[in-house]
Structures are given as structure tokens and as C-alpha cells.
Design a protein around this motif. Structure first.
Motif, PDB file in Angstrom:
ATOM      1  N   ALA B 292       0.846  -1.193   0.000  1.00 58.88           N
ATOM      2  CA  ALA B 292       0.000   0.000   0.000  1.00 58.88           C
ATOM      3  C   ALA B 292       0.882   1.244   0.000  1.00 58.88           C
ATOM      4  O   ALA B 292       1.878   1.307   0.719  1.00 58.88           O
ATOM      5  CB  ALA B 292      -0.918  -0.001   1.217  1.00 58.88           C
ATOM      6  N   GLY B 293       0.551   2.209  -0.833  1.00 57.74           N
ATOM      7  CA  GLY B 293       1.340   3.444  -0.881  1.00 57.74           C
ATOM      8  C   GLY B 293       2.500   3.364  -1.858  1.00 57.74           C
ATOM      9  O   GLY B 293       3.300   4.302  -1.951  1.00 57.74           O
ATOM     10  N   SER B 294       2.613   2.274  -2.617  1.00 59.05           N
ATOM     11  CA  SER B 294       3.748   2.130  -3.529  1.00 59.05           C
ATOM     12  C   SER B 294       3.703   3.137  -4.678  1.00 59.05           C
ATOM     13  O   SER B 294       4.716   3.370  -5.330  1.00 59.05           O
ATOM     14  CB  SER B 294       3.817   0.698  -4.084  1.00 59.05           C
ATOM     15  OG  SER B 294       2.556   0.274  -4.549  1.00 59.05           O
ATOM     16  N   SER B 295       2.528   3.752  -4.896  1.00 62.02           N
ATOM     17  CA  SER B 295       2.463   4.748  -5.974  1.00 62.02           C
ATOM     18  C   SER B 295       3.345   5.964  -5.659  1.00 62.02           C
ATOM     19  O   SER B 295       3.669   6.735  -6.545  1.00 62.02           O
ATOM     20  CB  SER B 295       1.024   5.188  -6.224  1.00 62.02           C
ATOM     21  OG  SER B 295       0.456   5.688  -5.039  1.00 62.02           O
ATOM     22  N   GLU B 296       3.762   6.101  -4.405  1.00 57.34           N
ATOM     23  CA  GLU B 296       4.680   7.198  -4.054  1.00 57.34           C
ATOM     24  C   GLU B 296       6.038   7.083  -4.749  1.00 57.34           C
ATOM     25  O   GLU B 296       6.694   8.077  -4.996  1.00 57.34           O
ATOM     26  CB  GLU B 296       4.930   7.215  -2.544  1.00 57.34           C
ATOM     27  CG  GLU B 296       3.890   7.968  -1.757  1.00 57.34           C
ATOM     28  CD  GLU B 296       4.283   8.014  -0.289  1.00 57.34           C
ATOM     29  OE1 GLU B 296       5.370   8.535   0.047  1.00 57.34           O
ATOM     30  OE2 GLU B 296       3.504   7.491   0.529  1.00 57.34           O
ATOM     31  N   TYR B 297       6.484   5.839  -5.004  1.00 59.70           N
ATOM     32  CA  TYR B 297       7.826   5.677  -5.580  1.00 59.70           C
ATOM     33  C   TYR B 297       7.839   4.831  -6.845  1.00 59.70           C
ATOM     34  O   TYR B 297       8.780   4.856  -7.609  1.00 59.70           O
ATOM     35  CB  TYR B 297       8.802   5.087  -4.547  1.00 59.70           C
ATOM     36  CG  TYR B 297       8.234   3.888  -3.816  1.00 59.70           C
ATOM     37  CD1 TYR B 297       7.572   4.050  -2.596  1.00 59.70           C
ATOM     38  CD2 TYR B 297       8.333   2.606  -4.342  1.00 59.70           C
ATOM     39  CE1 TYR B 297       7.028   2.958  -1.922  1.00 59.70           C
ATOM     40  CE2 TYR B 297       7.793   1.517  -3.683  1.00 59.70           C
ATOM     41  CZ  TYR B 297       7.142   1.702  -2.470  1.00 59.70           C
ATOM     42  OH  TYR B 297       6.594   0.630  -1.818  1.00 59.70           O
ATOM     43  N   PHE B 298       6.791   4.060  -7.072  1.00 62.92           N
ATOM     44  CA  PHE B 298       6.790   3.183  -8.246  1.00 62.92           C
ATOM     45  C   PHE B 298       6.027   3.844  -9.379  1.00 62.92           C
ATOM     46  O   PHE B 298       4.860   4.185  -9.227  1.00 62.92           O
ATOM     47  CB  PHE B 298       6.156   1.836  -7.897  1.00 62.92           C
ATOM     48  CG  PHE B 298       6.132   0.863  -9.046  1.00 62.92           C
ATOM     49  CD1 PHE B 298       7.313   0.321  -9.527  1.00 62.92           C
ATOM     50  CD2 PHE B 298       4.944   0.525  -9.667  1.00 62.92           C
ATOM     51  CE1 PHE B 298       7.305  -0.567 -10.596  1.00 62.92           C
ATOM     52  CE2 PHE B 298       4.916  -0.368 -10.732  1.00 62.92           C
ATOM     53  CZ  PHE B 298       6.109  -0.908 -11.198  1.00 62.92           C
ATOM     54  N   LYS B 299       6.676   4.009 -10.537  1.00 60.10           N
ATOM     55  CA  LYS B 299       6.003   4.672 -11.649  1.00 60.10           C
ATOM     56  C   LYS B 299       5.413   3.696 -12.668  1.00 60.10           C
ATOM     57  O   LYS B 299       4.390   3.981 -13.274  1.00 60.10           O
ATOM     58  CB  LYS B 299       6.951   5.655 -12.333  1.00 60.10           C
ATOM     59  CG  LYS B 299       7.262   6.846 -11.403  1.00 60.10           C
ATOM     60  CD  LYS B 299       8.220   7.836 -11.997  1.00 60.10           C
ATOM     61  CE  LYS B 299       7.595   8.708 -13.062  1.00 60.10           C
ATOM     62  NZ  LYS B 299       8.549   9.725 -13.555  1.00 60.10           N
ATOM     63  N   GLY B 300       6.063   2.581 -12.850  1.00 63.44           N
ATOM     64  CA  GLY B 300       5.520   1.620 -13.807  1.00 63.44           C
ATOM     65  C   GLY B 300       6.580   0.681 -14.345  1.00 63.44           C
ATOM     66  O   GLY B 300       7.719   0.672 -13.874  1.00 63.44           O
ATOM     67  N   SER B 301       6.176  -0.109 -15.336  1.00 64.81           N
ATOM     68  CA  SER B 301       7.075  -1.131 -15.889  1.00 64.81           C
ATOM     69  C   SER B 301       6.823  -1.328 -17.362  1.00 64.81           C
ATOM     70  O   SER B 301       5.727  -1.055 -17.851  1.00 64.81           O
ATOM     71  CB  SER B 301       6.792  -2.497 -15.254  1.00 64.81           C
ATOM     72  OG  SER B 301       6.949  -2.452 -13.886  1.00 64.81           O
ATOM     73  N   ILE B 302       7.831  -1.868 -17.994  1.00 66.83           N
ATOM     74  CA  ILE B 302       7.624  -2.411 -19.327  1.00 66.83           C
ATOM     75  C   ILE B 302       7.937  -3.903 -19.251  1.00 66.83           C
ATOM     76  O   ILE B 302       9.053  -4.295 -18.910  1.00 66.83           O
ATOM     77  CB  ILE B 302       8.499  -1.687 -20.368  1.00 66.83           C
ATOM     78  CG1 ILE B 302       7.984  -0.242 -20.505  1.00 66.83           C
ATOM     79  CG2 ILE B 302       8.459  -2.417 -21.717  1.00 66.83           C
ATOM     80  CD1 ILE B 302       8.873   0.669 -21.259  1.00 66.83           C
ATOM     81  N   ILE B 303       6.884  -4.691 -19.490  1.00 67.51           N
ATOM     82  CA  ILE B 303       7.086  -6.138 -19.516  1.00 67.51           C
ATOM     83  C   ILE B 303       7.399  -6.473 -20.963  1.00 67.51           C
ATOM     84  O   ILE B 303       6.539  -6.328 -21.834  1.00 67.51           O
ATOM     85  CB  ILE B 303       5.822  -6.908 -19.066  1.00 67.51           C
ATOM     86  CG1 ILE B 303       5.206  -6.301 -17.801  1.00 67.51           C
ATOM     87  CG2 ILE B 303       6.117  -8.394 -18.889  1.00 67.51           C
ATOM     88  CD1 ILE B 303       6.070  -6.302 -16.593  1.00 67.51           C
TER      89      ILE B 303
END
Lengths: 410, 410
Positions: B292-303
Motif C-alpha cells: 500500500a502506498g507504492s504509488s509514491e515511488y513506483f512509476k511503472g514497468s515495461i514487460i
């Protein structure tokens, strides 16, 4: 034929490890007509292990024990079983060779590893091809107790290759036939009411169970008897009646994970897939790629947790995000189109929602998820509501996205 | 204070559902000094439930029962417990109100739901805020049996809010202190040898357990006694000795998942993260976003499962793919750089490997995974070898990628 499972280890009782072995064993044993009637988890204590073993040996013909075979001091299963069966540990050259082979090139042999070559004298020792702990097969009064390592990969290998074939050879087993129906659109109680008169009239050799899953209910019809073809005929007859009652609400007649069904469908139709995930954060992609051979149809994903990733990599317009918000039907439609375009695939799914526990608003409370599925130019969407906690919200959204796609492509 | 857990349901024995409740309960009860000494799973059969309940009531002061409280015919826990405790089911207006409230606006009330308002007469009924099955608290000879729903979210809610506080109020419990050390770089037997003399000299109130995980070993030191400060002092003294022996090989002194530790580290340093995943297929992103709250530091990924996604979205050069192959150090370096660039983050991890079961070659067998972690201009890589099956290969690669990143950023 009945079996009991005993899993040994403080880590199970204190909850540091979840016992996934028993469920796997239950499934595999069922397939060959052996029914697990009890699973018992006990601590690494000789008196408690012996009490549990003794009780299980009284109730069942087959007792399968996992865990407590490591090289360290807290593992005492081997010694304890020797005590119970009135035998002692002796050095086995064959097991020692296997320990050496398994450890070769990885770690140096020491006294603790060497202790793994000590095996009960009065039992059949079965080598463990994938680990250093050997398997002990004890027999007493026509009953069998098998002690196996608790490491899942080692347990599943020795069970599949050695233990199950030997159990089948030793015991004559009942025929068991399962059929599982995945049903959508019903709460459990409403479904039960609808099926009540059919269920009441089921023949004695059949049993029905309800297994609710996020967003779905699985119905399991189990038949058992000595004659396989009779049991199968009985299951077929009742399955046909059930199908007539539920019709289109039956999603599947197999208990196959949706990611496997999707894979088969895409391969058959020669289609490719991508995902654009916000609130599911890669869970859908991880499920799709958990299937061996998924590289045949799955090309990749863009996980767009941040809004700027949605605009820059998926081409969601700033206007949509501002006017409708990231959690909206318009946004997931643009995301799913963006995924198909950027990753050049025939199909895609997209999710955007508020997984929680915070981030909800009056208008869009925690648990709100918009989902889109696309198959070439066709797009369908759905809105998931009701907050069931972060983990469950994500799992339900992943299920729903894959179900929506399957419906669309099928 | 000792407790036993009884989980009820055919679905557990047949393996259609994995029991995750017991591990959760074990952890939470331990925190308040209640030790779970046995977990028993039985079928939905009255005689087997009664036998298990009776045996547990003899061994432990607290018996916690989950499952078998649904509205359908296969659920028989309530009736069976009435039989055991010599009482009967009566209609409860208060529970009926709760059932109506829980179902409101979702599904229509029917006779089966109404049956959920029938409760044992001679027990304390505790309302279930998040579901329609109520909780029954029985007392007999100073011992307690609590029957709870098996749905994980309902069980965890009633346990946390109602059952655990009431158990603490009723029973005086021992102080239990756990400390868990996550240790890297050791096979279990080598670590055990290194710790042998320290372990042999541990005071009687302390116990050590080895909990191997893919790529890591967790060591759990448990102290118990009547006086909390004495137990804590004892755990502290021995922990200090252990730290002196293992030094840098101790990765952490908390039993906290690596994705949570990474999140705390990134928040503290105000850094952002992305992932570029091939063989892990979104598993790393899914783990990061499970926090929970990971949107503070995680922007996304390319799989990037397909090679063309590696080149087009991550900028991996065709030349590298042709000369070195997709599973190579050069490729993961270009992938990790590509992720930082495309997703504009300070840090990233990348994976590319052969998860299996097929796709291996002599030079790059199944199980080979290249991993890269990047922190601004610093990049480090590692090669994972040894095939442990598709699922385990992916899990280990995810673990190793997060560990590598943590080491680099820390």
C-alpha cells in the motif's frame, strides 16, 4: 482408500510458512482414488509427532508425513519415526552417494550433510533425485507411512515419481470422478436455492460442494464407487441436468485457471495479447506468464502506475485524465487501445482503479476499478465495485479482466 | 498458553483451496503470547468434526475453529458444535439484522440466508461486521472454543477486532519474543555448522529455527517466559552474539518482505523505481505494487516478453540481441537503462532468462537468468543459475532482483 497427512515443523504453527504441500497432495491423491480425510500440522517435538502418527495410523491405511528432514538440529522426524517403529538409524552408502551428487559443485560436504545419509534400518529407502533428504517408506499391519521432505519441489517430485505409483500398486482404490463447474452471476445463497431440488435428488454416490472464489463460484460434483464407468455415467447424467438449469451462467466445466484457458484460446485463434495495468500493477501479466509457453501469444505489458506513464507510453490524453480521472471508463479504453498499438497485439486488457486502503473519494470509493478488454476493434468495459481489501481488489480485477477478455474473444 | 486450530471443509482435504488462515492465525496469536501447537483440517462430517474438537479441547485451553458456516447444505459446523456442547440452534434477531445489513443492496434475502441467523443458544454470539456468518464463542471447564467463518477477510477481521482482544482479556499469557534474521550467502548445512557451538550454548528459554527460502535462509530466534523484560534481554544478548558471528551476511533483522524494505528505502531517499521484465513477466511489479502506498515511488514497468518490445520500448539494440542473445548481461543492462529512460525513474531492475520448462540450450540451460539493477548511473548485474522449475525460477529471480537493488541503493 483413506489417507492422512501429517506436516511437521514449528514454522507452520507459528505461521512463518504456509502449508501448500497438503493441498497439492490432496489433489494428486484424489486423482488416483485416494481420499485425504485429515491433515494435521504439529511442532518439531517427538512426543507430539508420535501422538499424531499413532492416531493417524489408527484411522487411515496411508499416512504421509512431510518435513523435519533437514540437516539441522531442529529437524527430528527421522529419529522420532525410528522410535515409533522400533528401529534405528544406519548409514546408507547409496543415500550418501545421492547427497554427494545433489550437493556437487554447490557446497562442500560437512558432518551435517553426511548425517542425511543416516536412514531408518527397517524401512524401504527411496532416493530423492532433487534433494539431499531421502524418503522412508514404513509398513506395519498392512498400513503404510511415508516420510518425505517438506521442500515443495522435492515433495512433489518424489510423490509424482515414486510414492503415488507405489501406493497405487499396493492398494486397490475406489474410482473417484470430479467435475467442477465455474458459475458466474450468482451469490452463493441464491445459487443454492436455485439448485436445491436438483441437489436433494442426487444419488447417494454423488456429492456437491460450493467453492466461492472472488467474483465466481465453483461447484464441485464428486462421484465415488467401485465401478468407474458406473460412477462416470452417474456424474454425466447429473452434469447434464445441472447444465440445463444453469445454461449460460456456467463459465466452464473444468477447474482450469482462467490464464490457461485464455492461453489455449489465443493459440487456437492465433492471436497475440498485451496488458496495460494500473491498479493491478503487473498481476495480470504475471498470471499470464505463469503459463509455460505463454511467449507464443503474450508480447508484453505497460504497467502505468503513474499518470505520466499512461499519457507518454499508452497515449492516454491529458484531457481524459483531467476531465474523467485516471479511474474512468474513458481512461481504460484509451489504455487498452494504447497497449494494442504500442505492443502491436490483437488483444489487450487494461485496468485502472483504487486498490486501497487509501485514495478513495465519495464518488470513487476504494475498490472502484474500471476494466477494459479489446479484441481488434471491439472493446468492452466493466466497472468493479465493493472494497474487499487491497489484495482481494487486485485479485478480483485480474480475474474480471481475464474473464471479460475470454468472453469477448470467444 | 496453548491453542489449537481446526479448519473444516472438504475443499481443504481435496486440495481445491489452500489453507492460508492457519498461518495468519499462528502469526497473530504468537504476537500476544498464545502458541499454536496443532492445526487439524477435517472434512464436513459431523463425527470427524466432533472427534477433532474433543481431542483439541483435551490438549489445549483455546480451540479456534474456522469454516463450515456458509448458507449451503454442505456446511454443518454450527449444528455439529451444538451437538458437542449439548445445546441447540435458536433464531437471533440481532444476527438477522446483521445478515440483512451485510446483504443490503447486493442480493435478495432468501431462506438460506435467513438460516444464518440461527445461532447456538448456549454461547456468546459475536457479530461479523464484514459477512453474514456470525461467530460463536463457547466456554467449557475454563476452556474456550471459538467458531469463525473460513472466508479469509471475515476471519482476519473478527480475529483482530473481537477474538484476540477477548482471549487476551480471559487468559494470562506467556511473553513470547521473536527475532528473525535474513541471512544470505549460505547453504543451510554450512550455516548450521558455523552456528553450531553458539546454538548448543543457547539458554533453555531460547529456541533457534532455520527457515530456508529461495536464495535466502531466515533464522528465527524465539524466547518465551513469564517475564517479558527478562526474555527480551536474553534475546538481545544472543542476537548480538549471532550478529558478531555472521556480520555482513545478515541481510535484515526483521522478517519483513523485501518489497516493503525497498519501499521504505526509496521513500526515505526520495527515489522513484521502474522495472523492465522479461522472464519474471510482471512478478516484480506485482510484488512492488502489493505494498500500500507504492504509488509514491513506483512509476511503472515495461514487460518485454517479446524481443521486439525489448527493442522498440526499451531501446535494446538489435545488435546486442543478435550477438549476445536476449538472455545476456548486455541485454539486461540495456533493458534497465531503457526502463529508467522510458519511465523517467531514478532506479530500475531488469530480468531476462529462461524460466522453462523448455527453451534452454547447452550454453544457456533452463534456469539461466540475467538480472540488472540500476541506481542513477550505477549498474550492477548478476547471473542466476540452476533450474528449480518455472515458478521457483521466477520467484528466485524476483527476490534476487529486489535484493540486488537494495544492496545498490543502500
Amino acid at each position: 482408500m483413506f489417507a492422512e497427512i501429517i506436516t511437521i515443523g514449528d514454522e507452520l504453527l507459528i505461521g512463518q510458512v504456509t502449508d501448500t504441500n497438503s493441498a497439492w497432495m490432496g489433489r494428486e491423491l484424489n486423482k488416483v482414488g485416494i481420499e485425504v480425510i485429515r491433515v494435521v500440522s504439529v511442532r518439531d517435538r517427538a512426543d507430539e509427532i508420535i501422538e499424531a502418527v499413532d492416531a493417524s495410523m489408527k484411522r487411515a491405511n496411508i499416512v504421509l508425513v512431510t518435513g523435519g528432514l533437514g540437516p539441522t538440529k531442529d529437524d527430528i522426524t527421522k529419529q522420532t519415526l525410528c522410535k515409533y517403529f522400533g528401529t534405528r538409524l544406519i548409514f546408507s552408502e547409496a543415500v550418501f552417494e545421492n547427497v554427494k551428487r545433489v550437493l556437487a559443485g554447490k557446497i562442500p560436504m560437512n558432518a551435517l550433510n553426511k548425517s542425511q545419509a543416516m536412514v531408518p534400518e527397517d524401512c524401504i529407502v527411496i532416493n530423492n533425485r532433487v534433494g539431499s533428504a531421502s524418503v522412508s517408506w514404513f509398513e506395519k499391519d498392512g498400513k503404510v507411512l511415508v516420510s518425505m521432505p517438506g521442500v515443495p519441489q522435492e515433495m512433489t517430485t518424489v510423490m509424482s515419481e515414486e510414492v503415488i505409483p507405489r501406493l497405487c500398486a499396493k492398494f486397490r482404490t475406489d474410482a473417484i470422478v470430479h467435475r467442477t463447474f465455474t458459475v458466474q452471476n450468482y451469490p452463493e445463497s441464491v445459487l443454492a436455492e436455485k439448485l436445491e431440488s436438483w441437489e436433494m435428488a442426487l444419488p447417494a454416490c454423488l456429492k456437491l460442494a460450493y467453492l466461492p472464489k472472488p467474483g465466481l463460484i465453483r461447484l464441485r460434483l464428486t462421484g465415488r464407487g467401485q465401478n468407474r464407468s458406473e460412477v462416470e455415467a452417474c456424474v454425466n447424467t447429473e452434469s447434464a441436468k445441472l447444465e440445463a438449469i444453469l445454461g449460460e451462467d456456467i463459465l466452464d466445466e473444468e477447474d482450469t485457471p482462467i490464464e490457461i484457458l485464455i492461453g489455449e484460446l489465443l493459440k487456437k485463434k492465433n492471436l497475440t495479447l498485451s496488458t496495460a495495468e494500473s491498479c493491478t500493477g503487473g498481476s495480470i501479466a504475471a498470471r499470464i506468464t505463469s503459463v509455460a509457453g505463454s511467449s507464443e501469444y503474450f508480447k508484453g505489458s505497460i504497467i502505468a502506475y503513474a499518470n505520466e506513464v499512461k499519457t507518454e507510453l499508452l497515449g492516454v490524453s491529458m484531457e481524459t485524465l483531467e476531465k474523467r480521472g485516471a479511474v474512468s471508463e474513458e481512461t481504460v479504453i484509451e489504455m487498452v487501445k494504447g497497449a494494442m498499438k504500442a505492443l502491436k497485439t490483437d488483444c489487450a486488457v487494461a485496468t485502472s482503479g483504487i486498490a486501497g486502503p487509501s485514495g478513495g473519494t465519495e464518488e470513487k470509493p476504494v475498490g472502484t476499478v474500471w476494466i477494459a478488454a479489446a479484441y481488434k476493434s471491439e472493446i468492452c468495459t466493466m466497472k468493479q465495485e465493493t472494497n474487499r481489501g487491497r489484495e482481494m481488489n487486485v485479485e478480483r480485477a485480474s480475474n474480471n479482466a481475464l474473464l471479460l477478455l475470454r468472453k469477448l474473444v470467444k
